[in-house]
Design an enzyme around this catalytic site. Structure first.
Site, PDB file in Angstrom:
ATOM      1  N   GLU A 142     -15.795  20.000 -12.663  1.00  0.00           N
ATOM      2  CA  GLU A 142     -15.018  21.145 -12.186  1.00  0.00           C
ATOM      3  C   GLU A 142     -14.741  22.146 -13.314  1.00  0.00           C
ATOM      4  O   GLU A 142     -14.806  23.357 -13.110  1.00  0.00           O
ATOM      5  CB  GLU A 142     -13.704  20.639 -11.596  1.00  0.00           C
ATOM      6  CG  GLU A 142     -13.007  21.669 -10.731  1.00  0.00           C
ATOM      7  CD  GLU A 142     -12.062  21.001  -9.759  1.00  0.00           C
ATOM      8  OE1 GLU A 142     -12.526  20.145  -8.963  1.00  0.00           O
ATOM      9  OE2 GLU A 142     -10.868  21.314  -9.798  1.00  0.00           O
ATOM     10  N   GLU A 177       2.177  24.960  -3.836  1.00  0.00           N
ATOM     11  CA  GLU A 177       0.870  25.466  -3.389  1.00  0.00           C
ATOM     12  C   GLU A 177       1.034  26.810  -2.687  1.00  0.00           C
ATOM     13  O   GLU A 177       0.241  27.728  -2.893  1.00  0.00           O
ATOM     14  CB  GLU A 177       0.185  24.457  -2.454  1.00  0.00           C
ATOM     15  CG  GLU A 177      -0.277  23.183  -3.138  1.00  0.00           C
ATOM     16  CD  GLU A 177      -1.495  23.384  -4.061  1.00  0.00           C
ATOM     17  OE1 GLU A 177      -2.181  24.427  -3.970  1.00  0.00           O
ATOM     18  OE2 GLU A 177      -1.740  22.492  -4.878  1.00  0.00           O
TER      19      GLU A 177
HETATM   20  C1  LIG Z   1      -3.232  24.975  -7.369  1.00  0.00           C
HETATM   21  C2  LIG Z   1      -4.234  23.918  -7.098  1.00  0.00           C
HETATM   22  N1  LIG Z   1      -3.942  22.962  -6.229  1.00  0.00           N
HETATM   23  C3  LIG Z   1      -4.834  21.989  -5.953  1.00  0.00           C
HETATM   24  C4  LIG Z   1      -6.066  21.964  -6.569  1.00  0.00           C
HETATM   25  C5  LIG Z   1      -7.048  20.893  -6.210  1.00  0.00           C
HETATM   26  O1  LIG Z   1      -7.532  20.216  -7.263  1.00  0.00           O
HETATM   27  C6  LIG Z   1      -6.335  22.991  -7.497  1.00  0.00           C
HETATM   28  N2  LIG Z   1      -7.544  23.056  -8.143  1.00  0.00           N
HETATM   29  N3  LIG Z   1      -5.420  23.955  -7.731  1.00  0.00           N
END
Ligand SMILES: Cc1ncc(CO)c(N)n1
Length: 225
Positions: A94, A215
């Site tokens: 990633e 989130e």
């Molecule tokens: C803010 C956020 N929440 C979850 C993920 C999932 O890995 C991410 N990359 N970024």
């Protein structure tokens, strides 16, 4: 395959999703995600999200490492350890993806973290402490991954008008195997919650809600709000 909780239908986590449906929906069906789904997304918002999410993922690495450590010490289940180890390994890929994507969009990965991101990262750091139980940590871990899975898989549905430039992003978190991985995390969390004390249960529920709030703010920050 069809053991209890496999599809997240009967466990504690599914009950919490129902109980906290409005905030769950704000996190997983946020206007930023809707704009990708509709094809009206502002690319400058996408770039802001990309730069900020890289900072978040850098902070996510020590958090996942702390969950792995707790699983090794407390879960007593080798399969659980392997699921979390797989998640940590995927973060390696990633990070490379973020670097490639950033150069494609001419986005700098050295930007300053914005407030919503700082707060979320601070929350992650607080969850790495040894006194935070494995149950609370694995519940938060599942929720963090599940929000992205639910959000980006929406953008891959057949009625989506997602711009083709964003297909790599949507597939990264919306693909079926990431979905499987999230179900595995959910099953691990549910199993751990089944035997938790009422104090730990309530801490885990609070952590779950806190993830959803963070989130939601993170998406809003990406929109420039
Ligand atoms: C803010 C956020 N929440 C979850 C993920 C999932 O890995 C991410 N990359 N970024």
């Amino acid at each position: 395959m069809a053991s209890k909780g496999d599809c997240g239908e009967r466990g504690t986590t599914a009950a919490w999703i129902k109980k906290h449906q409005p905030i769950y929906d704000r996190a997983t069906r946020h206007p930023f995600i809707r704009s990708i789904w509709e094809g009206t997304v502002d690319f400058s918002a996408f770039k802001r999200w990309l730069a900020q999410d890289y900072i978040f993922v850098r902070e996510f690495i020590p958090f996942v490492a702390s969950v792995l450590l707790k699983a090794c010490k407390h879960s007593g289940d080798e399969a659980d350890v392997e699921v979390i180890l797989g998640g940590l390994a995927a973060l390696n890929d990633e990070i490379s993806w973020f670097k490639k994507e950033a150069s494609k969009w001419c986005v700098s990965l050295n930007s300053t973290p914005q407030n919503a991101n700082l707060e979320y990262c601070r929350f992650l750091q607080s969850l790495t402490l040894p006194e935070v139980s494995y149950t609370v940590a694995i519940t938060a871990f599942w929720a963090i991954e599940a929000v992205y899975q639910e959000s980006f898989s929406l953008c891959l549905e057949s009625d989506s008008k997602m711009p083709k430039e964003l297909i790599g992003t949507c597939e990264r978190w919306g693909n079926a195997s990431f979905g499987q991985y999230c179900s595995s995390l959910q099953n691990i969390a549910d199993r751990s919650l089944e035997t938790a004390s009422s104090v730990v249960l309530s801490e885990a529920e609070k952590a779950f809600v806190h993830v959803l709030e963070n989130e939601n703010y993170f998406w809003s920050m990406s929109l420039g709000e």
